[in-house]
Design a protein around this motif. Sequence first.
Motif, PDB file in Angstrom:
ATOM      1  N   TYR A 132     -46.297 -56.489  32.155  1.00  0.00           N
ATOM      2  CA  TYR A 132     -45.278 -57.474  31.822  1.00  0.00           C
ATOM      3  C   TYR A 132     -45.940 -58.847  31.668  1.00  0.00           C
ATOM      4  O   TYR A 132     -47.076 -59.060  32.082  1.00  0.00           O
ATOM      5  CB  TYR A 132     -44.195 -57.499  32.904  1.00  0.00           C
ATOM      6  CG  TYR A 132     -43.480 -56.183  33.048  1.00  0.00           C
ATOM      7  CD1 TYR A 132     -42.662 -55.706  32.034  1.00  0.00           C
ATOM      8  CD2 TYR A 132     -43.654 -55.400  34.190  1.00  0.00           C
ATOM      9  CE1 TYR A 132     -42.014 -54.485  32.147  1.00  0.00           C
ATOM     10  CE2 TYR A 132     -43.005 -54.182  34.309  1.00  0.00           C
ATOM     11  CZ  TYR A 132     -42.195 -53.727  33.288  1.00  0.00           C
ATOM     12  OH  TYR A 132     -41.565 -52.514  33.407  1.00  0.00           O
ATOM     13  N   HIS A 145     -28.082 -51.209  25.440  1.00  0.00           N
ATOM     14  CA  HIS A 145     -29.074 -52.109  26.017  1.00  0.00           C
ATOM     15  C   HIS A 145     -28.463 -53.499  26.133  1.00  0.00           C
ATOM     16  O   HIS A 145     -27.498 -53.840  25.448  1.00  0.00           O
ATOM     17  CB  HIS A 145     -30.340 -52.165  25.145  1.00  0.00           C
ATOM     18  CG  HIS A 145     -30.094 -52.647  23.748  1.00  0.00           C
ATOM     19  ND1 HIS A 145     -30.028 -53.985  23.416  1.00  0.00           N
ATOM     20  CD2 HIS A 145     -29.867 -51.969  22.598  1.00  0.00           C
ATOM     21  CE1 HIS A 145     -29.796 -54.107  22.132  1.00  0.00           C
ATOM     22  NE2 HIS A 145     -29.678 -52.909  21.596  1.00  0.00           N
ATOM     23  N   SER A 200     -29.570 -57.829  27.354  1.00  0.00           N
ATOM     24  CA  SER A 200     -30.596 -58.805  27.717  1.00  0.00           C
ATOM     25  C   SER A 200     -30.029 -59.801  28.704  1.00  0.00           C
ATOM     26  O   SER A 200     -28.830 -60.096  28.703  1.00  0.00           O
ATOM     27  CB  SER A 200     -31.095 -59.550  26.479  1.00  0.00           C
ATOM     28  OG  SER A 200     -31.719 -58.666  25.578  1.00  0.00           O
ATOM     29  N   THR A 248     -31.248 -63.622  30.166  1.00  0.00           N
ATOM     30  CA  THR A 248     -32.227 -64.701  30.107  1.00  0.00           C
ATOM     31  C   THR A 248     -31.849 -65.771  31.117  1.00  0.00           C
ATOM     32  O   THR A 248     -30.899 -66.527  30.917  1.00  0.00           O
ATOM     33  CB  THR A 248     -32.283 -65.307  28.693  1.00  0.00           C
ATOM     34  OG1 THR A 248     -32.542 -64.269  27.743  1.00  0.00           O
ATOM     35  CG2 THR A 248     -33.382 -66.349  28.591  1.00  0.00           C
ATOM     36  N   THR A 268     -37.469 -63.349  28.011  1.00  0.00           N
ATOM     37  CA  THR A 268     -36.192 -62.715  28.275  1.00  0.00           C
ATOM     38  C   THR A 268     -36.435 -61.438  29.069  1.00  0.00           C
ATOM     39  O   THR A 268     -37.584 -61.085  29.368  1.00  0.00           O
ATOM     40  CB  THR A 268     -35.448 -62.385  26.955  1.00  0.00           C
ATOM     41  OG1 THR A 268     -34.120 -61.933  27.259  1.00  0.00           O
ATOM     42  CG2 THR A 268     -36.183 -61.316  26.176  1.00  0.00           C
ATOM     43  N   SER A 269     -35.369 -60.746  29.419  1.00  0.00           N
ATOM     44  CA  SER A 269     -35.465 -59.421  30.032  1.00  0.00           C
ATOM     45  C   SER A 269     -34.629 -58.453  29.206  1.00  0.00           C
ATOM     46  O   SER A 269     -33.710 -58.865  28.497  1.00  0.00           O
ATOM     47  CB  SER A 269     -34.968 -59.440  31.480  1.00  0.00           C
ATOM     48  OG  SER A 269     -33.565 -59.685  31.520  1.00  0.00           O
ATOM     49  N   LEU A 270     -34.959 -57.179  29.310  1.00  0.00           N
ATOM     50  CA  LEU A 270     -34.259 -56.163  28.531  1.00  0.00           C
ATOM     51  C   LEU A 270     -33.992 -54.958  29.426  1.00  0.00           C
ATOM     52  O   LEU A 270     -34.909 -54.455  30.081  1.00  0.00           O
ATOM     53  CB  LEU A 270     -35.096 -55.740  27.321  1.00  0.00           C
ATOM     54  CG  LEU A 270     -34.506 -54.658  26.413  1.00  0.00           C
ATOM     55  CD1 LEU A 270     -33.222 -55.154  25.749  1.00  0.00           C
ATOM     56  CD2 LEU A 270     -35.532 -54.239  25.355  1.00  0.00           C
ATOM     57  N   GLU A 275     -35.599 -51.147  33.210  1.00  0.00           N
ATOM     58  CA  GLU A 275     -35.658 -52.577  32.913  1.00  0.00           C
ATOM     59  C   GLU A 275     -37.065 -53.036  32.545  1.00  0.00           C
ATOM     60  O   GLU A 275     -38.054 -52.607  33.140  1.00  0.00           O
ATOM     61  CB  GLU A 275     -35.166 -53.376  34.114  1.00  0.00           C
ATOM     62  CG  GLU A 275     -35.102 -54.874  33.861  1.00  0.00           C
ATOM     63  CD  GLU A 275     -34.626 -55.654  35.062  1.00  0.00           C
ATOM     64  OE1 GLU A 275     -34.301 -56.851  34.885  1.00  0.00           O
ATOM     65  OE2 GLU A 275     -34.580 -55.083  36.169  1.00  0.00           O
ATOM     66  N   GLN A 333     -39.850 -62.530  23.385  1.00  0.00           N
ATOM     67  CA  GLN A 333     -38.844 -62.170  22.389  1.00  0.00           C
ATOM     68  C   GLN A 333     -39.437 -61.212  21.357  1.00  0.00           C
ATOM     69  O   GLN A 333     -38.762 -60.292  20.885  1.00  0.00           O
ATOM     70  CB  GLN A 333     -38.317 -63.436  21.694  1.00  0.00           C
ATOM     71  CG  GLN A 333     -37.558 -64.386  22.602  1.00  0.00           C
ATOM     72  CD  GLN A 333     -36.190 -63.853  23.013  1.00  0.00           C
ATOM     73  OE1 GLN A 333     -35.683 -62.874  22.457  1.00  0.00           O
ATOM     74  NE2 GLN A 333     -35.575 -64.496  23.995  1.00  0.00           N
ATOM     75  N   GLU A 355     -41.813 -59.026  21.896  1.00  0.00           N
ATOM     76  CA  GLU A 355     -41.923 -57.701  22.515  1.00  0.00           C
ATOM     77  C   GLU A 355     -40.557 -57.018  22.590  1.00  0.00           C
ATOM     78  O   GLU A 355     -40.441 -55.800  22.415  1.00  0.00           O
ATOM     79  CB  GLU A 355     -42.525 -57.825  23.914  1.00  0.00           C
ATOM     80  CG  GLU A 355     -42.742 -56.509  24.644  1.00  0.00           C
ATOM     81  CD  GLU A 355     -43.784 -55.620  24.004  1.00  0.00           C
ATOM     82  OE1 GLU A 355     -43.962 -54.485  24.484  1.00  0.00           O
ATOM     83  OE2 GLU A 355     -44.427 -56.038  23.019  1.00  0.00           O
ATOM     84  N   LYS A 356     -39.519 -57.793  22.826  1.00  0.00           N
ATOM     85  CA  LYS A 356     -38.169 -57.240  22.832  1.00  0.00           C
ATOM     86  C   LYS A 356     -37.833 -56.630  21.475  1.00  0.00           C
ATOM     87  O   LYS A 356     -37.281 -55.517  21.396  1.00  0.00           O
ATOM     88  CB  LYS A 356     -37.156 -58.331  23.189  1.00  0.00           C
ATOM     89  CG  LYS A 356     -35.710 -57.895  23.063  1.00  0.00           C
ATOM     90  CD  LYS A 356     -34.771 -59.067  23.295  1.00  0.00           C
ATOM     91  CE  LYS A 356     -33.337 -58.681  22.966  1.00  0.00           C
ATOM     92  NZ  LYS A 356     -32.407 -59.828  23.148  1.00  0.00           N
TER      93      LYS A 356
END
Length: 249
Positions: A8, A99, A101, A103, A113-115, A129, A135, A137-138
């Motif tokens: 990460y 899914h 997100s 932030t 961010t997170s996904l 998670e 962004q 990579e998302k």
Amino acid sequence: MTHFAKRYHPAFIIVELVSTVKGLFGFYILLFLLKANSTAGWVIWGRYALLAATAVSVLSIFAKWLFNRYELSNKTILFREGMFVKKQKTVSWDRIHSHRSNTTFIHRWFGLTSLTMETGTSGENAQFEFPVITQREKVRILSYLEQKQNRDESKDGIKPERTVHFQATRKDLIKASFTSLSFLAIFPLLSAIYFNLADFFSIEESAESAGHYLLDHVWILIVLFLAAMILSIFIGFVKTYMEVWKLCH
């Protein structure tokens, strides 16, 4: 095609540190500020225990960032976790139903961010998670999911129709709002507000006792009770609607 395991983003360390600080902040206030001059045994040992827990948490965060990785392939996502005890979790793209997100303000500082991938099941494998990613990579992760969906839709040359197994009516939502009992949560708050108002307006000076005051002004309690019921039922209805909508979409 060769797939590489990735860590990460390094900002994962900062996000986890802030979360740890938030969780321990109250204990530091109690033991090092409010009890700063205390020599009680539980305070002294509590300080040592708190410092030890903080050190372990910090080391654990660095270890998570260093050893936790994920790997994307055309069929699955592979999560590798653990330093001494290795653990692997695999989820196929077929199982992912939705899914979302999230932030936080720390994510925004770094443009991250997170996904979260949701499988629609319960238990340990209900969701997977990516806590701190860019962004870009998302977009890359979601492209795998989109490719899988496109392949499914193009098998027969037509887009498969979605099967609706259950559609909640307004009556069902109202019934669920009551059976969830979530509307009862507002009454402790209402009670606190009432007694704070009582202190502000010096009720004790205008009546012989609190009991006499309540009897003399029972209509106020009735109005507040009805208003609280209407407000809490509305909040419960909205909350239940959002939960049902999320499950159905």
